[in-house]
Design a protein around this motif. Structure first.
Motif, short mmCIF file in Angstrom:
data_model
loop_
_atom_site.label_atom_id
_atom_site.label_comp_id
_atom_site.label_asym_id
_atom_site.label_seq_id
_atom_site.Cartn_x
_atom_site.Cartn_y
_atom_site.Cartn_z
N ILE A 1 97.72 33.28 -5.79
CA ILE A 1 98.38 33.49 -6.97
C ILE A 1 99.80 32.77 -7.13
CG2 ILE A 1 99.55 35.76 -8.32
CD1 ILE A 1 97.55 37.43 -6.75
N ALA A 2 100.15 32.42 -8.14
CA ALA A 2 101.57 31.82 -8.49
C ALA A 2 102.31 32.84 -9.17
CB ALA A 2 101.48 30.45 -8.90
N GLY A 3 103.48 33.04 -8.90
CA GLY A 3 104.31 34.25 -9.62
C GLY A 3 103.84 35.45 -9.27
N ALA A 4 103.61 35.56 -7.91
CA ALA A 4 102.88 36.81 -7.37
C ALA A 4 103.78 38.01 -7.33
CB ALA A 4 102.39 36.49 -6.04
N THR A 5 105.17 37.73 -7.46
CA THR A 5 106.02 38.73 -7.14
C THR A 5 106.61 39.61 -8.29
OG1 THR A 5 108.12 37.35 -7.25
CG2 THR A 5 107.03 37.71 -4.87
N ALA B 1 93.38 43.25 -3.31
CA ALA B 1 93.10 43.75 -1.99
C ALA B 1 92.39 44.88 -1.88
CB ALA B 1 94.71 43.79 -1.54
N ARG B 2 92.28 45.70 -2.96
CA ARG B 2 91.60 46.93 -2.86
C ARG B 2 89.88 46.67 -2.77
NH1 ARG B 2 95.74 48.91 -6.41
NH2 ARG B 2 94.30 48.42 -8.21
N ASP B 3 89.71 45.27 -3.45
CA ASP B 3 88.14 45.08 -3.47
C ASP B 3 87.98 44.20 -2.53
OD1 ASP B 3 87.62 46.73 -5.51
OD2 ASP B 3 87.96 45.32 -7.06
N ARG B 4 88.94 43.99 -1.43
CA ARG B 4 88.68 43.05 -0.25
C ARG B 4 88.68 41.62 -0.68
NH1 ARG B 4 84.98 46.87 3.76
NH2 ARG B 4 86.12 48.56 3.76
N ILE B 5 89.44 41.27 -1.65
CA ILE B 5 89.53 39.64 -1.96
C ILE B 5 90.55 39.22 -1.32
CG2 ILE B 5 89.89 38.06 -3.90
CD1 ILE B 5 88.33 39.75 -5.85
N THR B 6 90.62 38.32 -0.39
CA THR B 6 91.63 37.80 0.38
C THR B 6 92.78 37.16 -0.60
OG1 THR B 6 90.13 37.16 2.09
CG2 THR B 6 92.25 35.97 2.19
N VAL B 7 94.02 37.49 -0.70
CA VAL B 7 95.18 36.94 -1.33
C VAL B 7 96.00 36.22 -0.56
CG1 VAL B 7 96.86 38.08 -2.96
CG2 VAL B 7 95.11 39.28 -2.60
N ALA B 8 96.21 34.94 -1.23
CA ALA B 8 97.33 34.23 -0.97
C ALA B 8 98.32 33.92 -1.99
CB ALA B 8 96.86 32.90 -0.37
N ALA B 9 99.52 33.63 -1.84
CA ALA B 9 100.54 33.74 -2.79
C ALA B 9 101.63 32.58 -2.48
CB ALA B 9 101.24 35.09 -2.74
N VAL C 1 109.84 33.61 1.14
CA VAL C 1 108.82 34.39 1.83
C VAL C 1 109.10 35.98 2.35
CG1 VAL C 1 107.42 34.33 3.81
CG2 VAL C 1 107.41 32.32 2.50
N ALA C 2 110.55 35.65 2.68
CA ALA C 2 110.94 36.91 3.60
C ALA C 2 111.32 37.92 2.30
CB ALA C 2 112.41 36.59 4.21
N ARG C 3 111.86 37.54 1.17
CA ARG C 3 111.80 38.59 0.09
C ARG C 3 110.48 39.11 -0.63
NH1 ARG C 3 116.11 36.89 -4.12
NH2 ARG C 3 117.39 37.06 -2.61
N ALA C 4 109.60 38.08 -0.56
CA ALA C 4 108.46 38.83 -1.25
C ALA C 4 107.47 39.32 -0.42
CB ALA C 4 107.53 37.17 -1.49
N ALA C 5 107.60 39.27 0.94
CA ALA C 5 106.74 39.82 1.94
C ALA C 5 106.70 41.42 1.69
CB ALA C 5 107.22 39.93 3.29
N PRO C 6 107.54 42.34 1.35
CA PRO C 6 107.46 43.79 1.08
C PRO C 6 106.73 43.87 0.01
CG PRO C 6 109.68 43.10 1.69
CD PRO C 6 108.98 41.82 1.49
N LYS C 7 106.81 43.23 -1.16
CA LYS C 7 106.03 43.41 -2.33
C LYS C 7 104.62 43.07 -2.41
CE LYS C 7 109.81 42.47 -5.48
NZ LYS C 7 110.35 41.83 -6.69
N LEU C 8 104.18 41.97 -1.41
CA LEU C 8 102.63 41.71 -1.29
C LEU C 8 102.28 41.90 0.27
CD1 LEU C 8 103.54 38.20 -2.82
CD2 LEU C 8 102.25 40.31 -3.90
N PRO C 9 102.12 43.11 0.53
CA PRO C 9 101.81 43.25 2.02
C PRO C 9 100.19 42.97 2.10
CG PRO C 9 101.63 45.47 0.69
CD PRO C 9 102.36 44.26 -0.09
N GLY C 10 99.88 42.22 3.24
CA GLY C 10 98.28 41.80 3.30
C GLY C 10 98.48 40.23 2.93
N ALA C 11 99.14 39.92 2.12
CA ALA C 11 98.85 38.65 1.55
C ALA C 11 99.35 37.57 2.43
CB ALA C 11 99.67 38.33 -0.05
N THR C 12 98.71 36.34 2.29
CA THR C 12 99.21 35.10 3.08
C THR C 12 100.29 34.29 2.24
OG1 THR C 12 97.15 34.90 4.35
CG2 THR C 12 98.63 33.10 4.35
N LEU C 13 101.46 34.23 2.66
CA LEU C 13 102.65 33.63 1.76
C LEU C 13 102.75 32.31 2.03
CD1 LEU C 13 105.09 36.71 1.51
CD2 LEU C 13 103.01 36.46 0.41
#
Length: 304
Positions: free
Chosen positions: A7-11, A23-31, A36-48
């Motif tokens: 996902i681009a524009g993921a925040t 994520a709920r449907d167990r699709i791996t998410v990258a963004a 990265v530090a600011r985005a991390a709390p908004k995108l838990p579990g995603a690879t940034l």
């Protein structure tokens, strides 16, 4: 079904909701994110992956990705449209999408699809004309911006990707966007229609917007433009009346067009607040998509 999405524009409003849905449907998410530090709390579990949008994204961001979803773009209504702001709006959409496709071009193994954000402003100010996905592009800055934005995304077709263009209307959500901005005055009983109120206001519930993105990700037969709008178009005056009824508040106030032109500048006021797009989701419905919130009043009741 996609097993990994980038996902681009993921925040933003849509990006965080889409990431959570996947994520709920167990699709791996990258963004792809600026910070990265600011985005991390908004995108838990995603690879940034850090990306400024100016050059191609890092190749590692595409590893194992089945579908890319590009939701990037600076807020259209965030600032008055100076020449410099117009350039920023183009850079955050047209130039960024060109850089994203350049990144795809450099890959040996490419994703299957690109789901690309666009806007219903593609059609320009068209009065009472019924607008479907086959309607022609309109005139004005926003229409030309959407046209050029889509053209850059369509170049991914040449690389073998299936490209879907989501021409979104106003996304209604509790968490932010248009509805969150107008609720305070409406709750106080000082809400009202804008200009004549006769302009058509294409809208969509956030849940349907995310479901449509997921539908575009998963359905190999879906390609080209889709109007991401509810199948019940309403005028600005009708929207105002329904929202007032849902909130049990009067809606007798009105914002005259001249006041908007003074506040925003003529061009921005005309294209962003006074333009009329009576858009219908013909190809969206034909693709097999089913709306959860097709009618305005139940949708607003669920939200507010």
């Amino acid at each position: 079904m996609a097993e990994k999405v980038l996902i681009a524009g993921a925040t933003g409003l849509l990006g965080t909701a889409l990431a959570a849905s996947c994520a709920r449907d167990r699709i791996t998410v990258a963004a792809l994110v600026r910070d990265v530090a600011r985005a991390a709390p908004k995108l838990p579990g995603a690879t940034l992956h850090a990306w400024d949008g100016k050059a191609a994204p890092p190749a590692a961001a595409f590893d194992g990705v089945d579908v890319v979803v590009n939701l990037s773009g600076e807020s259209i209504g965030g600032k008055r449209w100076s020449d410099a702001q117009k350039r920023r709006l183009r850079q955050s959409r047209v130039d960024l999408t060109r850089a994203l496709v350049d990144g795809l071009r450099a890959l040996e193994r490419r994703p299957r699809a690109l789901v690309q954000a666009s806007g219903i402003a593609f059609y320009g100010d068209r009065g009472d004309d019924v607008l479907t996905e086959t309607s022609t592009v309109g005139t004005g800055f926003l229409a030309e911006l959407a046209r050029d934005w889509e053209a850059e995304a369509q170049k991914a077709n040449e690389l073998g990707l299936r490209v879907v263009l989501l021409r979104s209307g106003l996304v209604l959500a509790r968490e932010g966007g248009f509805l969150a901005k107008i609720l305070p005055p409406f709750r106080l009983g000082v809400g009202g229609h804008i200009g004549t109120g006769k302009q058509w206001l294409p809208w969509i519930h956030l849940e349907d917007e995310i479901a449509l993105i997921r539908h575009a990700m998963a359905t190999d037969s879906v390609t080209g433009p889709l109007n991401a709008v509810a199948p019940e178009p309403v005028t600005n005056a009708e929207f105002t009346t329904v929202l007032g009824r849902v909130l049990h508040r009067p809606t007798v106030m009105a914002v005259p067009a001249f006041a908007l032109r003074l506040a925003l500048g003529g061009e921005m006021a005309e294209q962003l607040m006074l333009a009329s797009q009576r858009a219908m989701p013909v190809c969206t419905l034909d693709s097999g998509f089913t709306y959860r919130h097709p009618l305005l009043e139940p949708a607003l009741k669920q939200l507010v």
